[in-house]
Design a protein around this motif. Structure first.
Motif, PDB file in Angstrom:
ATOM      1  N   LYS A 278       1.144  -9.909   9.412  1.00  0.00           N
ATOM      2  CA  LYS A 278      -0.187  -9.371   9.692  1.00  0.00           C
ATOM      3  C   LYS A 278      -0.869  -8.803   8.449  1.00  0.00           C
ATOM      4  O   LYS A 278      -2.061  -8.506   8.470  1.00  0.00           O
ATOM      5  CB  LYS A 278      -0.094  -8.282  10.763  1.00  0.00           C
ATOM      6  CG  LYS A 278       0.358  -8.794  12.126  1.00  0.00           C
ATOM      7  CD  LYS A 278       0.384  -7.672  13.142  1.00  0.00           C
ATOM      8  CE  LYS A 278       0.823  -8.173  14.514  1.00  0.00           C
ATOM      9  NZ  LYS A 278       0.854  -7.065  15.517  1.00  0.00           N
ATOM     10  N   VAL A 279      -0.121  -8.653   7.374  1.00  0.00           N
ATOM     11  CA  VAL A 279      -0.663  -8.092   6.128  1.00  0.00           C
ATOM     12  C   VAL A 279      -1.231  -9.217   5.274  1.00  0.00           C
ATOM     13  O   VAL A 279      -0.527 -10.171   4.938  1.00  0.00           O
ATOM     14  CB  VAL A 279       0.404  -7.324   5.344  1.00  0.00           C
ATOM     15  CG1 VAL A 279      -0.165  -6.828   4.016  1.00  0.00           C
ATOM     16  CG2 VAL A 279       0.926  -6.159   6.166  1.00  0.00           C
ATOM     17  N   GLU A 280      -2.495  -9.114   4.947  1.00  0.00           N
ATOM     18  CA  GLU A 280      -3.130 -10.118   4.095  1.00  0.00           C
ATOM     19  C   GLU A 280      -2.850  -9.805   2.625  1.00  0.00           C
ATOM     20  O   GLU A 280      -2.950  -8.656   2.194  1.00  0.00           O
ATOM     21  CB  GLU A 280      -4.637 -10.140   4.347  1.00  0.00           C
ATOM     22  CG  GLU A 280      -5.372 -11.209   3.558  1.00  0.00           C
ATOM     23  CD  GLU A 280      -6.864 -11.226   3.836  1.00  0.00           C
ATOM     24  OE1 GLU A 280      -7.574 -12.035   3.223  1.00  0.00           O
ATOM     25  OE2 GLU A 280      -7.310 -10.405   4.657  1.00  0.00           O
ATOM     26  N   VAL A 281      -2.511 -10.844   1.866  1.00  0.00           N
ATOM     27  CA  VAL A 281      -2.183 -10.676   0.453  1.00  0.00           C
ATOM     28  C   VAL A 281      -3.196 -11.428  -0.404  1.00  0.00           C
ATOM     29  O   VAL A 281      -3.467 -12.608  -0.163  1.00  0.00           O
ATOM     30  CB  VAL A 281      -0.761 -11.194   0.144  1.00  0.00           C
ATOM     31  CG1 VAL A 281      -0.469 -11.070  -1.358  1.00  0.00           C
ATOM     32  CG2 VAL A 281       0.279 -10.427   0.951  1.00  0.00           C
ATOM     33  N   GLU A 282      -3.784 -10.751  -1.390  1.00  0.00           N
ATOM     34  CA  GLU A 282      -4.705 -11.387  -2.327  1.00  0.00           C
ATOM     35  C   GLU A 282      -3.898 -12.188  -3.349  1.00  0.00           C
ATOM     36  O   GLU A 282      -3.077 -11.628  -4.074  1.00  0.00           O
ATOM     37  CB  GLU A 282      -5.553 -10.334  -3.039  1.00  0.00           C
ATOM     38  CG  GLU A 282      -6.506 -10.894  -4.089  1.00  0.00           C
ATOM     39  CD  GLU A 282      -7.494 -11.877  -3.509  1.00  0.00           C
ATOM     40  OE1 GLU A 282      -7.430 -13.069  -3.889  1.00  0.00           O
ATOM     41  OE2 GLU A 282      -8.304 -11.467  -2.666  1.00  0.00           O
ATOM     42  N   THR A 283      -4.132 -13.497  -3.395  1.00  0.00           N
ATOM     43  CA  THR A 283      -3.333 -14.364  -4.274  1.00  0.00           C
ATOM     44  C   THR A 283      -4.155 -15.003  -5.390  1.00  0.00           C
ATOM     45  O   THR A 283      -3.670 -15.910  -6.063  1.00  0.00           O
ATOM     46  CB  THR A 283      -2.657 -15.474  -3.445  1.00  0.00           C
ATOM     47  OG1 THR A 283      -3.659 -16.221  -2.747  1.00  0.00           O
ATOM     48  CG2 THR A 283      -1.666 -14.890  -2.450  1.00  0.00           C
ATOM     49  N   SER A 284      -5.379 -14.556  -5.596  1.00  0.00           N
ATOM     50  CA  SER A 284      -6.179 -15.112  -6.690  1.00  0.00           C
ATOM     51  C   SER A 284      -5.521 -14.795  -8.027  1.00  0.00           C
ATOM     52  O   SER A 284      -5.021 -13.682  -8.236  1.00  0.00           O
ATOM     53  CB  SER A 284      -7.597 -14.538  -6.665  1.00  0.00           C
ATOM     54  OG  SER A 284      -8.267 -14.913  -5.486  1.00  0.00           O
ATOM     55  N   ALA A 285      -5.527 -15.763  -8.923  1.00  0.00           N
ATOM     56  CA  ALA A 285      -4.812 -15.610 -10.194  1.00  0.00           C
ATOM     57  C   ALA A 285      -5.733 -15.271 -11.357  1.00  0.00           C
ATOM     58  O   ALA A 285      -5.252 -15.064 -12.468  1.00  0.00           O
ATOM     59  CB  ALA A 285      -4.035 -16.889 -10.508  1.00  0.00           C
ATOM     60  N   ARG A 286      -7.050 -15.231 -11.134  1.00  0.00           N
ATOM     61  CA  ARG A 286      -7.955 -14.958 -12.245  1.00  0.00           C
ATOM     62  C   ARG A 286      -9.204 -14.253 -11.734  1.00  0.00           C
ATOM     63  O   ARG A 286      -9.517 -14.286 -10.536  1.00  0.00           O
ATOM     64  CB  ARG A 286      -8.329 -16.250 -12.969  1.00  0.00           C
ATOM     65  CG  ARG A 286      -9.039 -17.262 -12.111  1.00  0.00           C
ATOM     66  CD  ARG A 286      -9.096 -18.622 -12.795  1.00  0.00           C
ATOM     67  NE  ARG A 286      -9.810 -19.601 -11.977  1.00  0.00           N
ATOM     68  CZ  ARG A 286      -9.744 -20.916 -12.158  1.00  0.00           C
ATOM     69  NH1 ARG A 286      -9.007 -21.400 -13.141  1.00  0.00           N
ATOM     70  NH2 ARG A 286     -10.413 -21.735 -11.386  1.00  0.00           N
ATOM     71  N   ASP A 287      -9.915 -13.612 -12.648  1.00  0.00           N
ATOM     72  CA  ASP A 287     -11.156 -12.936 -12.286  1.00  0.00           C
ATOM     73  C   ASP A 287     -12.229 -13.230 -13.328  1.00  0.00           C
ATOM     74  O   ASP A 287     -11.964 -13.839 -14.372  1.00  0.00           O
ATOM     75  CB  ASP A 287     -10.936 -11.426 -12.111  1.00  0.00           C
ATOM     76  CG  ASP A 287     -10.364 -10.743 -13.352  1.00  0.00           C
ATOM     77  OD1 ASP A 287     -10.571 -11.278 -14.469  1.00  0.00           O
ATOM     78  OD2 ASP A 287      -9.724  -9.698 -13.227  1.00  0.00           O
TER      79      ASP A 287
ATOM     80  N   GLY B  16       8.979  -8.383  -3.846  1.00  0.00           N
ATOM     81  CA  GLY B  16      10.353  -7.911  -3.836  1.00  0.00           C
ATOM     82  C   GLY B  16      10.838  -7.391  -2.504  1.00  0.00           C
ATOM     83  O   GLY B  16      12.021  -7.118  -2.332  1.00  0.00           O
ATOM     84  N   VAL B  17       9.925  -7.234  -1.561  1.00  0.00           N
ATOM     85  CA  VAL B  17      10.274  -6.774  -0.212  1.00  0.00           C
ATOM     86  C   VAL B  17       9.551  -7.648   0.793  1.00  0.00           C
ATOM     87  O   VAL B  17       8.505  -8.242   0.485  1.00  0.00           O
ATOM     88  CB  VAL B  17       9.889  -5.293  -0.004  1.00  0.00           C
ATOM     89  CG1 VAL B  17      10.694  -4.383  -0.914  1.00  0.00           C
ATOM     90  CG2 VAL B  17       8.405  -5.087  -0.232  1.00  0.00           C
ATOM     91  N   PRO B  18      10.063  -7.771   2.010  1.00  0.00           N
ATOM     92  CA  PRO B  18       9.380  -8.587   3.031  1.00  0.00           C
ATOM     93  C   PRO B  18       7.997  -8.021   3.359  1.00  0.00           C
ATOM     94  O   PRO B  18       7.819  -6.800   3.478  1.00  0.00           O
ATOM     95  CB  PRO B  18      10.327  -8.510   4.240  1.00  0.00           C
ATOM     96  CG  PRO B  18      11.655  -8.102   3.679  1.00  0.00           C
ATOM     97  CD  PRO B  18      11.357  -7.242   2.498  1.00  0.00           C
ATOM     98  N   ILE B  19       7.026  -8.906   3.495  1.00  0.00           N
ATOM     99  CA  ILE B  19       5.665  -8.516   3.845  1.00  0.00           C
ATOM    100  C   ILE B  19       5.376  -8.998   5.266  1.00  0.00           C
ATOM    101  O   ILE B  19       5.541 -10.191   5.561  1.00  0.00           O
ATOM    102  CB  ILE B  19       4.645  -9.127   2.869  1.00  0.00           C
ATOM    103  CG1 ILE B  19       4.975  -8.725   1.424  1.00  0.00           C
ATOM    104  CG2 ILE B  19       3.222  -8.701   3.241  1.00  0.00           C
ATOM    105  CD1 ILE B  19       4.896  -7.246   1.173  1.00  0.00           C
ATOM    106  N   PRO B  20       4.976  -8.108   6.169  1.00  0.00           N
ATOM    107  CA  PRO B  20       4.675  -8.539   7.545  1.00  0.00           C
ATOM    108  C   PRO B  20       3.579  -9.599   7.569  1.00  0.00           C
ATOM    109  O   PRO B  20       2.678  -9.611   6.717  1.00  0.00           O
ATOM    110  CB  PRO B  20       4.211  -7.243   8.219  1.00  0.00           C
ATOM    111  CG  PRO B  20       4.782  -6.150   7.385  1.00  0.00           C
ATOM    112  CD  PRO B  20       4.829  -6.669   5.988  1.00  0.00           C
TER     113      PRO B  20
END
Length: 401
Positions: free
Chosen positions: A361-370, A355-359
């Motif tokens: 340089k910021v790593e985002v975890e995008t895994s959809a399952r565990d 919902g907000v801009p992510i720089p």
């Protein structure tokens, strides 16, 4: 690590005894796919009006698939010395056969348009149509057609555990019959089709069977926590409501897909008292919960499950507060996998909108399952019966024999 599993080793031994060549699974990732296959992987849902489960929406574009057709085209384009040119007529025959093959992906997509039909069941129905429409004249041709169609379906979504497991189980159930050894081709083909339709019917009815088996564990006045959207969990709760049981449900929001919103809407239509929680409120609400119900993307040989992201942490909280966690999963989701940790499985990636801009340089975890280990699960409700996690390994080996 799934190649270390007992049933995989057993299956490979059977193939060796039968004279088949066991393909190295890692070799499938060495070369780029054809353009049409790449488009399929990047956009497995060409019809936006019929979205598929959010677990399968995104694909790892770097996972290439090498098929026999692709290799044949590559060898033909590369030319070759006179010793290899003798194989060109056979390659051209294979190419012609491929052009006239049954459009299994189109048939699969047609079945998927039914909203209540699971992806694996749609694949099973499509494979049955391959047998019904086959113009093969020998058992070898028919089995090759089925294998090619099965491989095409599995490559359609390489991250879907249930799709791969459903195709593998279909091949074993349909083709492993002693009837093909002594019957004429027409009779053997009829037997194949009979077994294919029977397997499809069994898979289709699995959800109803699971719903009936679970009813004794839902009591009046209980509070149930559910995570995300699961068709089989919805069927369980729907059956309980139809049986006039009084209970309430807490639904997690199910980020990033917000599939919990969908489940809460379906429960509201059934007049079931439902409360929506943000995912981080699970521990806060656990003291008012009597049990947890979750679905599964796949059931692995350890007895654990692979499911929507957040299932593992819910299981940890439930275990620490002595709350039973029940898994509802059809047997066609039993897979020859043995993950040792969270990273030891094919990633299923899902973009996340914060919902907000992510720089950058910021790593985002995008895994959809565990992965949830078996020690955190209480029971598994399946169409094979109510199983403890320790029994799953034996059932898996029996399924893949």
């Amino acid at each position: 690590m799934w190649r270390r599993s007992a049933s995989f080793v057993l299956d490979n031994n059977n193939r060796f005894l039968q004279g088949d060549t066991v393909t190295n699974p890692e070799s499938r990732l060495l070369s780029p796919p054809s353009s049409s296959m790449a488009e399929t992987l990047q956009n497995p849902n060409p019809d936006p009006t019929h979205p598929i489960s959010p677990y399968y929406q995104t694909r790892a574009a770097h996972h290439g698939v090498v098929t026999s057709d692709w290799l044949a085209q590559a060898q033909a384009a590369a030319g070759g010395d006179p010793d290899t040119r003798s194989y060109e007529p056979e390659s051209s025959l294979k190419s012609a056969a491929s052009e006239n093959s049954f459009p299994v992906i189109d048939e699969f997509n047609n079945w998927r348009k039914q909203p209540d039909l699971a992806e694996a069941v749609a694949a099973i129905r499509a494979l049955a149509s391959v047998i019904r429409s086959s113009e093969a004249t020998t058992m070898m041709e028919l089995q090759n057609e089925l294998k090619t169609a099965s491989d095409s379906l599995k490559s359609w979504d390489m991250t879907s555990i249930s799709l791969t497991a459903g195709c593998d189980l279909f091949m074993r159930y349909v083709t492993r019959t002693s009837a093909v050894e002594y019957e004429d081709f027409d009779s053997a083909k009829s037997r194949f089709l009979e077994r294919a339709e029977k397997f499809g019917e069994i898979s289709y009815k699995a959800r109803k069977i699971i719903a009936m088996l679970s009813q004794d564990f839902i009591f009046d006045g209980c509070t149930i926590l559910v995570h995300g959207f699961s068709r089989v969990v919805l069927e369980i709760l729907k059956t309980a409501a139809e049986n006039k049981k009084h209970f309430r449900v807490l639904c997690t929001e199910g980020r990033p897909d917000r599939t919990g919103l969908r489940l809460s809407n379906e429960l509201a239509k059934l007049d079931v008292p439902v409360k929506l929680l943000i995912d981080s409120a699970v521990a806060y609400s656990m003291d008012e919960i009597d049990m947890v119900f979750v679905g599964a993307d796949g059931v692995v040989e350890s007895g654990g499950i692979i499911n929507m992201m957040g299932t593992y942490q819910i299981a940890l909280v439930a275990k620490s507060m002595d709350k039973p966690l029940y898994v509802a999963a059809e047997s066609y989701k039993f897979a020859r996998l043995y993950p040792l940790n969270q990273k030891d499985m094919v990633p299923a990636l899902k973009p996340i909108d914060f919902g907000v801009p992510i720089p950058s340089k910021v790593e985002v975890e995008t895994s959809a399952r565990d992965y949830t280990p078996p020690q955190y699960l209480t029971l598994l409700f399946t169409d094979l019966g109510v199983l403890t996690p320790s029994v799953v390994s034996d059932e898996l080996i029996q399924l893949y024999l």
